[in-house]
Design an enzyme around this catalytic site. Structure first.
Site, short mmCIF file in Angstrom:
data_model
loop_
_atom_site.label_atom_id
_atom_site.label_comp_id
_atom_site.label_asym_id
_atom_site.label_seq_id
_atom_site.Cartn_x
_atom_site.Cartn_y
_atom_site.Cartn_z
N GLU A 1 -26.46 -11.75 -15.89
CA GLU A 1 -26.75 -10.57 -15.06
C GLU A 1 -28.19 -10.07 -15.27
OE1 GLU A 1 -25.08 -10.68 -17.75
OE2 GLU A 1 -25.48 -8.91 -18.99
N HIS B 1 -26.60 -13.69 -21.00
CA HIS B 1 -26.50 -12.58 -20.03
C HIS B 1 -26.99 -13.00 -18.65
CE1 HIS B 1 -25.59 -9.09 -22.68
NE2 HIS B 1 -25.98 -9.95 -23.60
N CYS C 1 -21.20 -12.66 -23.15
CA CYS C 1 -21.57 -12.27 -24.51
C CYS C 1 -20.41 -11.50 -25.19
CB CYS C 1 -22.88 -11.51 -24.50
SG CYS C 1 -23.72 -11.64 -26.09
N1 GLN Z 1 -23.31 -9.06 -30.96
C1 GLN Z 1 -22.39 -8.50 -30.01
C2 GLN Z 1 -20.96 -8.61 -30.52
O1 GLN Z 1 -20.69 -9.33 -31.44
C3 GLN Z 1 -22.52 -9.16 -28.65
C4 GLN Z 1 -23.91 -8.93 -28.09
C5 GLN Z 1 -24.01 -8.90 -26.61
O2 GLN Z 1 -23.04 -8.71 -25.88
N2 GLN Z 1 -25.21 -9.01 -26.13
O3 GLN Z 1 -20.11 -7.98 -29.99
#
Ligand code: GLN
Length: 196
Positions: free
Chosen positions: A172, A170, A78
């Site tokens: 994890e 995610h 992410c």
């Molecule tokens: N929206 C976050 C970003 O742009 C990422 C979200 C996440 O890691 N769950 O950095």
């Protein structure tokens, strides 16, 4: 046992350390450049990529992380995937640029910004994969050096290069260690090549 760092500046690094342990690795928290010494690989967790970037810059970690990623595997989830991408949109921001891909931040919009999805289209073997998306980015372009390992709604959500691995969700947070094991396989390959 592979020793894997988890960048512990911000975000859900503790969940990654637990997932790495379940997959058979020894996790170690990374906060300073010196913490990278002796690591076989590194995880950059989810969180908020702009905050993480600010902390990385504040602690002077950018050059050390780029140098680490030039020869050792990095797994970004992410926000971590955003930091690995060569190009970031919505809005543009600097990154480590370790993977040839373009990601758009917060790309699922406000109404549907977080969900648990089941992913059937993937290359990891076994059945469906549970994917937790939290204000996730979308990979808009995966370059020539990138292989798409899983897609969701027609977009790549799990991508690898020879060295690195990036997930827009995610892993994890799901009770499934296939993706962490995939990363540890990459770490093992690099270790074997170094020994040759
Ligand atoms: N929206 C976050 C970003 O742009 C990422 C979200 C996440 O890691 N769950 O950095």
């Amino acid at each position: 046992m592979a020793v894997i760092g988890v960048l512990a500046l911000q975000g859900d690094y503790e969940a990654h350390a637990a997932a790495l342990e379940r997959a058979g690795a020894g996790p170690r928290e990374v906060r300073r450049a010196a913490d990278l010494d002796g690591l076989d690989g590194l995880v950059i967790p989810g969180g908020e990529s702009t905050s993480m970037l600010r902390l990385m810059e504040y602690y002077g970690l950018m050059p050390a992380l780029r140098a680490f990623g030039a020869s050792r595997p990095v797994f970004g989830t992410c926000a971590g995937a955003i930091l690995l991408a060569a190009e970031v949109l919505n809005p543009p921001q600097p990154s480590l640029a370790l993977m040839d891909m373009t990601v758009e931040r917060n790309a699922y919009g406000r109404q549907l910004d977080s969900r648990v999805a089941r992913i059937a289209g993937h290359e990891l073997g076994g059945g469906e994969m549970e994917a937790v998306f939290i204000r996730a980015p979308i990979i808009r372009r995966a370059g020539d050096g990138c292989r798409v390992l899983a897609t969701y709604q027609g977009n790549p959500v799990l991508v690898e290069s020879d060295l690195h691995l990036a997930a827009t969700f995610h892993p994890e947070l799901a009770p499934d260690d296939r993706i962490h094991r995939r990363f540890l396989d990459k770490v093992r390959l690099v270790q074997e090549e170094a020994r040759r």
